[in-house]
Design a protein around this motif. Structure first.
Motif: not given
Length: 143
Positions: A91-104, A132-136
C-alpha cells in the motif's frame, strides 16, 4: 533477486519483527539501522528498505485504514503478521511512492506472500490490493 526485491524483504523483516516482538516500528527501524551499519555487505538493500519502513511509519493510519476498509474477511489484528507487513509495504509503494508502478507493488507483494506466508495468502493479498487499487482509480475518475 533485484535490489528493490531484497529491500522489500528486508523492510518486511523489520515490520514483522516489530509486530511479533511488540515493539514500535520506530524501535525496529532503529535496531535495523544499527545492524545495517555493522554489515556493509548488505548496504545496497538498506536505503530503500529504510525508505519503505519510514514511509509505512509516516502513513500508518492511512495505510491501516485502507487495509481495514477493504478487508471483508479478516480484521487487521487477526491477519497473520507477515501478511500485515506485506500489505503495508504494498500500500505504501502503490500510494506514496510514485517511482513504483502499482502493478509492480502488487506483484512483489504476491511473491512475498507465496514465499513467506500461508497457501491462502497470495490470493488474499492480491485480492485486497486489487480492491484498494480499484477504489483509488474510481476516486480519481470522480475528481
Amino acid at each position: 533477486m533485484s535490489a528493490r526485491s531484497k529491500a522489500r524483504k528486508r523492510a518486511l523483516d523489520v515490520l514483522f519483527a516489530a509486530d511479533v516482538r511488540g515493539e514500535t516500528q520506530e524501535q525496529a527501524l532503529e535496531a535495523e539501522a544499527l545492524r545495517a551499519a555493522a554489515r556493509p555487505e548488505r548496504a545496497s538493500s538498506w536505503p530503500y528498505a529504510r525508505d519503505i519502513v519510514q514511509g509505512v511509519i509516516d502513513h500508518a493510519d492511512e495505510i491501516d485504514a485502507l487495509i481495514s476498509d477493504h478487508s471483508t474477511s479478516w480484521p487487521l489484528d487477526r491477519m497473520p503478521a507477515v501478511d500485515r507487513g506485506i500489505l503495508r509495504i504494498a500500500v505504501w509503494e502503490s500510494r506514496y511512492n510514485p517511482e513504483v508502478p502499482i502493478g509492480v507493488a502488487i506483484d512483489e507483494a504476491v511473491e512475498l506472500a507465496k514465499e513467506l506466508s500461508t497457501d491462502d495468502s497470495p490470493k488474499f493479498v492480491n485480492g485486497l490490493l486489487t480492491a484498494i487499487t480499484k477504489d483509488a482509480d474510481r476516486a480519481l475518475q470522480q475528481d
